[in-house]
Design a protein around this motif. Sequence first.
Motif, PDB file in Angstrom:
ATOM      1  N   THR A  93      11.348   3.431   0.041  1.00  0.00           N
ATOM      2  CA  THR A  93      10.309   4.398   0.393  1.00  0.00           C
ATOM      3  C   THR A  93       8.926   3.757   0.522  1.00  0.00           C
ATOM      4  O   THR A  93       7.969   4.429   0.916  1.00  0.00           O
ATOM      5  CB  THR A  93      10.251   5.534  -0.646  1.00  0.00           C
ATOM      6  OG1 THR A  93      10.123   4.976  -1.967  1.00  0.00           O
ATOM      7  CG2 THR A  93      11.514   6.382  -0.583  1.00  0.00           C
ATOM      8  N   SER A  94       8.816   2.483   0.201  1.00  0.00           N
ATOM      9  CA  SER A  94       7.542   1.763   0.391  1.00  0.00           C
ATOM     10  C   SER A  94       7.465   1.088   1.752  1.00  0.00           C
ATOM     11  O   SER A  94       6.420   0.511   2.098  1.00  0.00           O
ATOM     12  CB  SER A  94       7.377   0.696  -0.708  1.00  0.00           C
ATOM     13  OG  SER A  94       7.315   1.279  -1.985  1.00  0.00           O
ATOM     14  N   LEU A  95       8.534   1.147   2.547  1.00  0.00           N
ATOM     15  CA  LEU A  95       8.579   0.430   3.825  1.00  0.00           C
ATOM     16  C   LEU A  95       7.601   0.997   4.849  1.00  0.00           C
ATOM     17  O   LEU A  95       7.069   0.258   5.682  1.00  0.00           O
ATOM     18  CB  LEU A  95      10.003   0.440   4.390  1.00  0.00           C
ATOM     19  CG  LEU A  95      11.026  -0.386   3.605  1.00  0.00           C
ATOM     20  CD1 LEU A  95      12.410  -0.238   4.223  1.00  0.00           C
ATOM     21  CD2 LEU A  95      10.623  -1.862   3.561  1.00  0.00           C
ATOM     22  N   ALA A  96       7.363   2.313   4.806  1.00  0.00           N
ATOM     23  CA  ALA A  96       6.401   2.900   5.746  1.00  0.00           C
ATOM     24  C   ALA A  96       5.009   2.318   5.504  1.00  0.00           C
ATOM     25  O   ALA A  96       4.282   2.001   6.449  1.00  0.00           O
ATOM     26  CB  ALA A  96       6.382   4.424   5.606  1.00  0.00           C
ATOM     27  N   TYR A  97       4.652   2.161   4.246  1.00  0.00           N
ATOM     28  CA  TYR A  97       3.368   1.533   3.914  1.00  0.00           C
ATOM     29  C   TYR A  97       3.318   0.106   4.466  1.00  0.00           C
ATOM     30  O   TYR A  97       2.312  -0.324   5.029  1.00  0.00           O
ATOM     31  CB  TYR A  97       3.156   1.510   2.401  1.00  0.00           C
ATOM     32  CG  TYR A  97       1.981   0.650   1.999  1.00  0.00           C
ATOM     33  CD1 TYR A  97       0.696   1.172   1.996  1.00  0.00           C
ATOM     34  CD2 TYR A  97       2.154  -0.697   1.671  1.00  0.00           C
ATOM     35  CE1 TYR A  97      -0.395   0.379   1.670  1.00  0.00           C
ATOM     36  CE2 TYR A  97       1.073  -1.495   1.351  1.00  0.00           C
ATOM     37  CZ  TYR A  97      -0.194  -0.953   1.347  1.00  0.00           C
ATOM     38  OH  TYR A  97      -1.268  -1.750   1.045  1.00  0.00           O
ATOM     39  N   ALA A  98       4.401  -0.637   4.291  1.00  0.00           N
ATOM     40  CA  ALA A  98       4.440  -2.029   4.729  1.00  0.00           C
ATOM     41  C   ALA A  98       4.320  -2.143   6.246  1.00  0.00           C
ATOM     42  O   ALA A  98       3.755  -3.117   6.761  1.00  0.00           O
ATOM     43  CB  ALA A  98       5.731  -2.693   4.257  1.00  0.00           C
ATOM     44  N   THR A  99       4.849  -1.168   6.972  1.00  0.00           N
ATOM     45  CA  THR A  99       4.744  -1.173   8.428  1.00  0.00           C
ATOM     46  C   THR A  99       3.293  -1.002   8.864  1.00  0.00           C
ATOM     47  O   THR A  99       2.823  -1.655   9.805  1.00  0.00           O
ATOM     48  CB  THR A  99       5.611  -0.052   9.034  1.00  0.00           C
ATOM     49  OG1 THR A  99       6.959  -0.189   8.563  1.00  0.00           O
ATOM     50  CG2 THR A  99       5.620  -0.129  10.550  1.00  0.00           C
TER      51      THR A  99
ATOM     52  N   GLY B 234       7.802  -8.011   4.129  1.00  0.00           N
ATOM     53  CA  GLY B 234       8.558  -8.713   5.169  1.00  0.00           C
ATOM     54  C   GLY B 234       9.340  -7.772   6.047  1.00  0.00           C
ATOM     55  O   GLY B 234       9.284  -7.850   7.282  1.00  0.00           O
ATOM     56  N   VAL B 235      10.067  -6.852   5.425  1.00  0.00           N
ATOM     57  CA  VAL B 235      10.838  -5.874   6.202  1.00  0.00           C
ATOM     58  C   VAL B 235       9.895  -4.972   6.977  1.00  0.00           C
ATOM     59  O   VAL B 235      10.196  -4.564   8.114  1.00  0.00           O
ATOM     60  CB  VAL B 235      11.759  -5.058   5.279  1.00  0.00           C
ATOM     61  CG1 VAL B 235      12.452  -3.942   6.048  1.00  0.00           C
ATOM     62  CG2 VAL B 235      12.807  -5.961   4.640  1.00  0.00           C
ATOM     63  N   GLY B 236       8.730  -4.667   6.397  1.00  0.00           N
ATOM     64  CA  GLY B 236       7.735  -3.869   7.114  1.00  0.00           C
ATOM     65  C   GLY B 236       7.293  -4.536   8.397  1.00  0.00           C
ATOM     66  O   GLY B 236       7.107  -3.883   9.427  1.00  0.00           O
ATOM     67  N   ASN B 237       7.115  -5.861   8.356  1.00  0.00           N
ATOM     68  CA  ASN B 237       6.770  -6.606   9.571  1.00  0.00           C
ATOM     69  C   ASN B 237       7.881  -6.538  10.610  1.00  0.00           C
ATOM     70  O   ASN B 237       7.622  -6.386  11.807  1.00  0.00           O
ATOM     71  CB  ASN B 237       6.470  -8.064   9.219  1.00  0.00           C
ATOM     72  CG  ASN B 237       5.043  -8.277   8.759  1.00  0.00           C
ATOM     73  OD1 ASN B 237       4.114  -8.278   9.546  1.00  0.00           O
ATOM     74  ND2 ASN B 237       4.874  -8.443   7.464  1.00  0.00           N
ATOM     75  N   PHE B 238       9.120  -6.656  10.158  1.00  0.00           N
ATOM     76  CA  PHE B 238      10.243  -6.563  11.090  1.00  0.00           C
ATOM     77  C   PHE B 238      10.352  -5.160  11.686  1.00  0.00           C
ATOM     78  O   PHE B 238      10.668  -4.993  12.872  1.00  0.00           O
ATOM     79  CB  PHE B 238      11.553  -6.941  10.388  1.00  0.00           C
ATOM     80  CG  PHE B 238      11.743  -8.417  10.234  1.00  0.00           C
ATOM     81  CD1 PHE B 238      11.838  -9.239  11.351  1.00  0.00           C
ATOM     82  CD2 PHE B 238      11.824  -8.993   8.986  1.00  0.00           C
ATOM     83  CE1 PHE B 238      12.014 -10.608  11.221  1.00  0.00           C
ATOM     84  CE2 PHE B 238      11.997 -10.361   8.837  1.00  0.00           C
ATOM     85  CZ  PHE B 238      12.096 -11.168   9.953  1.00  0.00           C
TER      86      PHE B 238
ATOM     87  N   VAL C 138       5.925  10.973   5.911  1.00  0.00           N
ATOM     88  CA  VAL C 138       7.339  11.172   5.569  1.00  0.00           C
ATOM     89  C   VAL C 138       7.747  10.231   4.437  1.00  0.00           C
ATOM     90  O   VAL C 138       8.419  10.637   3.477  1.00  0.00           O
ATOM     91  CB  VAL C 138       8.236  10.951   6.804  1.00  0.00           C
ATOM     92  CG1 VAL C 138       9.710  10.984   6.410  1.00  0.00           C
ATOM     93  CG2 VAL C 138       7.949  12.009   7.864  1.00  0.00           C
ATOM     94  N   GLY C 139       7.324   8.962   4.537  1.00  0.00           N
ATOM     95  CA  GLY C 139       7.649   7.992   3.502  1.00  0.00           C
ATOM     96  C   GLY C 139       7.056   8.362   2.154  1.00  0.00           C
ATOM     97  O   GLY C 139       7.701   8.191   1.110  1.00  0.00           O
ATOM     98  N   PHE C 140       5.840   8.903   2.167  1.00  0.00           N
ATOM     99  CA  PHE C 140       5.182   9.286   0.923  1.00  0.00           C
ATOM    100  C   PHE C 140       5.910  10.439   0.242  1.00  0.00           C
ATOM    101  O   PHE C 140       6.081  10.452  -0.982  1.00  0.00           O
ATOM    102  CB  PHE C 140       3.735   9.670   1.189  1.00  0.00           C
ATOM    103  CG  PHE C 140       3.003  10.169  -0.021  1.00  0.00           C
ATOM    104  CD1 PHE C 140       2.708   9.321  -1.077  1.00  0.00           C
ATOM    105  CD2 PHE C 140       2.623  11.509  -0.114  1.00  0.00           C
ATOM    106  CE1 PHE C 140       2.033   9.785  -2.207  1.00  0.00           C
ATOM    107  CE2 PHE C 140       1.952  11.985  -1.230  1.00  0.00           C
ATOM    108  CZ  PHE C 140       1.660  11.118  -2.285  1.00  0.00           C
TER     109      PHE C 140
END
Length: 532
Positions: free
Chosen positions: A300-306, A464-468, A512-514
Amino acid sequence: MTISHLSNISSGTERSSAATPLIEAEADSFNGSVDYKGNPVHRSTSGGWRSASFIIAVEVAERFAYYGISSNLITYLTGPLGQSTASAAANVNTWSGTATLLPLLGAFVADSFLGRYRTIIAASLIYILGLGLLTLAATLTSDSVHDFQNIKDAMLSAPSQFQVTLFFFSIYLVAFGQGGHRPCALAFGADQFDGQNPKESKSKSSFFNWWYFYSSVGINLTLVVMVYIQDNLSWALGFGIPCIVMTTALLILLLGSRTYRFLNKALLAPDGSSVDQNVCSVSDVEDTKALLKLVPIWITSLAYATVFAQTTTFFTKQGATLDRTIVSGFKIPAASLQIFIGFAIILFIPVYDRIVVPIARGLTRKPSGITMLQRIGTGMVFSAISMVTAALVEMKRLETAKEHGLVDLPNVTVPMSIWWLVPQYILCGIADVLTIVGLQEFCYDQVPKELRSLGISLYLSILGVGNFLSSFLVSVIDETTSGDGQESWFANNLNRAHLDYFYWLLAGLSAVGFIAYLCFARSYIYSRGNTI
């Protein structure tokens, strides 16, 4: 008073005096750690802020070196290497994603084989080699982006395949070095504090704040100095200086060796006995459960990373079209706008650590003021707001270009001040202080002691996954929106592109992620007796 009474008083005093050094010695000892020679350590002679200061200095130098490449990489790709905006953004995101996933490998090597200290040394050597080769690649290619007036000229003067291959080999070698350095340096720094000691426990929580503070100092230095050198003097010099700085970082690390606390792995098995490698122990089960508990927070932190990935790509390209004049005769390089993120971090961390935390601590009775998950979630809110702000500013930029007839003149500066972009950078900086530092502490604290390098690498892998994910979104949207003769959202001519649509999309994904994050954070049970 009889002689026997005096004797009893005297002997009692002697016993008390003899006991005091024993109590002090026990309080000074630190179980579970050894010095560089393998001997037991004492709080008065090892660890703490003294040891952490060496490691923080190493981090400042490493961040200076890393951002000396990453912050302006998109300019190099669209300049001397002649790539399109979309291709360059995808390459930057792919490289950044790889660089922040490789810590998983570095952490595995550290926790399973070399230990954190030796892994940092080995990674630093790889890092320095990569930076040296990168300097060579820049020397063989064009020295200055000013050799090209536009993307078309750059493509006509494209470098040879060998030069391109050497460049990408070099930056991925740097990524490998960074992959071993980052998780181990942060974990090794935090290891210098005993979380079971009340005083050092508070210092450890504060350490994560100041670690990020000084990291930002290193980043800001490179944004001020290196980006200017790369844009106005020489790319070879712009990549060579980080190589020298990274070499200095290795020397600083070695200078502090006598003061460090090292994890004594022999103490991790309570009875010191050997265990059948084919049998899954209770400790193995607990370690696995601790890691699996982090998965919902990780996802659920991936949206932030993007969103985090945009500050070094489209924010930079957006700023390049605006009036960047600060004073007469001087224009700030577009990539240097990231300095406002650093300024926000440098200003907000002392306020948070010295004002917000003590006030919150008095209200909640928690050592860190608010819980780690509350801190992370608050940062996510600021991140979503930053995307809304970026979308509104981009709409204003497009409208200004249209009003002045600049839609088909991408090389002409849009008469709109660069200061319009400052709010979105500042909001990203505040979000970083809350979410990034919160994730660092959370992923370090919530895993077993012997797996803390892996814990830090898990936090880095989110980025890293956020960048991808950002790269994937850019590729899919570029392909989808460029059909039927229409301009892509990421067209090379940004006056016909629609970065505003992309920012609105990211704002929606952040919301949505939050919401998903809140659901999992509310039910999370902290390890080591903490509660949300």
